[in-house]
Design an enzyme around this catalytic site. Structure first.
Site, PDB file in Angstrom:
ATOM      1  N   ARG A  80     -23.175  -2.462  -4.738  1.00 51.22           N
ATOM      2  CA  ARG A  80     -24.511  -2.195  -5.270  1.00 51.22           C
ATOM      3  C   ARG A  80     -24.540  -0.863  -6.024  1.00 51.22           C
ATOM      4  O   ARG A  80     -25.151  -0.746  -7.093  1.00 51.22           O
ATOM      5  CB  ARG A  80     -25.542  -2.201  -4.138  1.00 51.22           C
ATOM      6  CG  ARG A  80     -26.962  -2.359  -4.623  1.00 51.22           C
ATOM      7  CD  ARG A  80     -27.934  -2.529  -3.462  1.00 51.22           C
ATOM      8  NE  ARG A  80     -27.704  -3.735  -2.697  1.00 51.22           N
ATOM      9  CZ  ARG A  80     -28.021  -4.957  -3.085  1.00 51.22           C
ATOM     10  NH1 ARG A  80     -28.575  -5.139  -4.283  1.00 51.22           N
ATOM     11  NH2 ARG A  80     -27.796  -6.000  -2.319  1.00 51.22           N
ATOM     12  N   LYS A 126       0.811  -1.213   0.000  1.00 55.15           N
ATOM     13  CA  LYS A 126       0.000   0.000   0.000  1.00 55.15           C
ATOM     14  C   LYS A 126       0.847   1.267   0.000  1.00 55.15           C
ATOM     15  O   LYS A 126       1.862   1.342   0.694  1.00 55.15           O
ATOM     16  CB  LYS A 126      -0.911   0.022   1.236  1.00 55.15           C
ATOM     17  CG  LYS A 126      -1.958  -1.080   1.271  1.00 55.15           C
ATOM     18  CD  LYS A 126      -2.833  -0.943   2.514  1.00 55.15           C
ATOM     19  CE  LYS A 126      -3.803  -2.110   2.640  1.00 55.15           C
ATOM     20  NZ  LYS A 126      -4.832  -2.104   1.587  1.00 55.15           N
ATOM     21  N   GLY A 177      -8.632  -8.449   4.787  1.00 53.29           N
ATOM     22  CA  GLY A 177      -7.613  -7.780   5.598  1.00 53.29           C
ATOM     23  C   GLY A 177      -7.546  -8.363   6.985  1.00 53.29           C
ATOM     24  O   GLY A 177      -6.938  -9.398   7.231  1.00 53.29           O
ATOM     25  N   SER A 178      -8.227  -7.715   7.918  1.00 54.80           N
ATOM     26  CA  SER A 178      -8.171  -8.120   9.321  1.00 54.80           C
ATOM     27  C   SER A 178      -8.922  -9.418   9.576  1.00 54.80           C
ATOM     28  O   SER A 178      -8.682 -10.093  10.576  1.00 54.80           O
ATOM     29  CB  SER A 178      -8.768  -7.008  10.191  1.00 54.80           C
ATOM     30  OG  SER A 178      -8.291  -5.739   9.793  1.00 54.80           O
ATOM     31  N   GLY A 218     -11.211  -2.948   8.447  1.00 54.84           N
ATOM     32  CA  GLY A 218     -10.899  -3.138   9.857  1.00 54.84           C
ATOM     33  C   GLY A 218     -12.108  -3.273  10.755  1.00 54.84           C
ATOM     34  O   GLY A 218     -11.974  -3.251  11.979  1.00 54.84           O
TER      35      GLY A 218
END
Length: 299
Positions: free
Chosen positions: A165, A81, A240-241, A153
């Site tokens: 959407r 990142k 991710g987390s 997160g």
């Protein structure tokens, strides 16, 4: 003179990870678990979004040495990142050979007005988007892959669903205008609403989808979450987390990969969802102060 990667080459790399799972990892051990579980790529970073959210402060590009250690340890692609607008962080990541740069709202933005000019790089970029306008503006800047922003997160998939959407609804409008021959409305939509070149709108109308790979990200914590996003039309998922903040990361990682590949088979999703241990503790979006929402960064 530096030879820049073409859009075709960059988008080609993004297609290589299609239908797969990209997992956030903070060290070699986690990267090896992700690879063993079947991840198509890993995202190397020093703190997963859940920790960034709790610890606060300025979140920056990770230590290049840590990224290189992970690159040396695995055979799958490694992403990393950079802060929104921080083109020097992106230059550093490109120089050490990361396979893709994520210009990420999870890190503290370096520029509140401009994103990185991604066409100035050989490395492909992935960027987050909450709607069709954000997605096409990032593509116009040179992004080779789009992902929903979600709300990283949190372990709460609701924002990723909302963003996917919104992208789908925007695409449906473009297709509808095109099929009805409403060229003036398309031009107005491109110019005034989406703020992108008409060529991109025409490409969306022809393809009936985004011109690049579109992944889900932000709040995916379970195999069912991953399958939900795939059924909504995503090409793959970032987690991710949700994996390494869970009770049994190795088992959960494999389960999410299986659910992503078999997203339209409820019986498979049911089987892989058994005995996963505790999922990460989630956060309700309405409990997050307005100034702490990450998805609002970079429009």
């Amino acid at each position: 003179m530096k030879k820049l990667g073409t859009d075709l080459l960059k988008r080609g790399f993004a297609k290589m990870v299609k239908h797969g799972v990209v997992m956030d990892v903070t060290n070699v051990e986690q990267a090896l678990i992700a690879e063993e579980a079947g991840a198509t790529a890993v995202m190397a970073l020093e703190r997963v979004p859940a920790d960034i959210r709790v610890q606060g402060g300025v979140a920056r590009m990770s230590d290049p040495e840590m990224i290189l250690e992970i690159k040396d340890a695995v055979s799958i692609p490694v992403m990393a990142k950079a802060r929104i607008g921080h083109y020097v962080e992106a230059q550093v990541l490109e120089s050490i050979g990361v396979d893709m740069v994520d210009e990420s709202e999870v890190l503290t933005p370096a520029d509140e007005v401009n994103h990185i000019d991604k066409r100035a790089f050989t490395a492909p970029f992935v960027c987050g988007a909450r709607n069709l306008g954000e997605a096409l503006r990032r593509i116009d800047e040179g992004a080779a892959m789009i992902r929903t922003k979600g709300e990283a997160g949190t372990g709460n998939v609701v924002e990723a669903v909302k963003h996917m959407r919104a992208v789908n609804e925007g695409i449906a409008r473009v297709i509808g205008y095109k099929e009805m021959g409403l060229e003036a409305e398309l031009i107005q939509m491109a110019r005034n609403e989406l703020k992108v070149p008409m060529e991109l709108i025409s490409e969306v109308a022809e393809l009936k989808r985004l011109p690049v790979v579109n992944f889900a990200a932000g709040g995916i914590a379970t195999p069912a979450d991953a399958a939900l996003m795939m059924q909504m039309g995503c090409d793959g998922v970032f987690v991710g987390s949700g994996i390494f903040k869970s009770g049994n990361p190795a088992v959960r990682a494999k389960a999410i990969v299986e659910a992503t590949y078999n997203f339209d088979k409820p019986e498979v999703i049911a089987e892989v969802s058994k005995n996963l241990g505790e999922a990460m503790v989630g956060i309700n979006i309405d409990e997050i102060p307005e100034e702490m929402l990450l998805a609002k960064r970079g429009i």
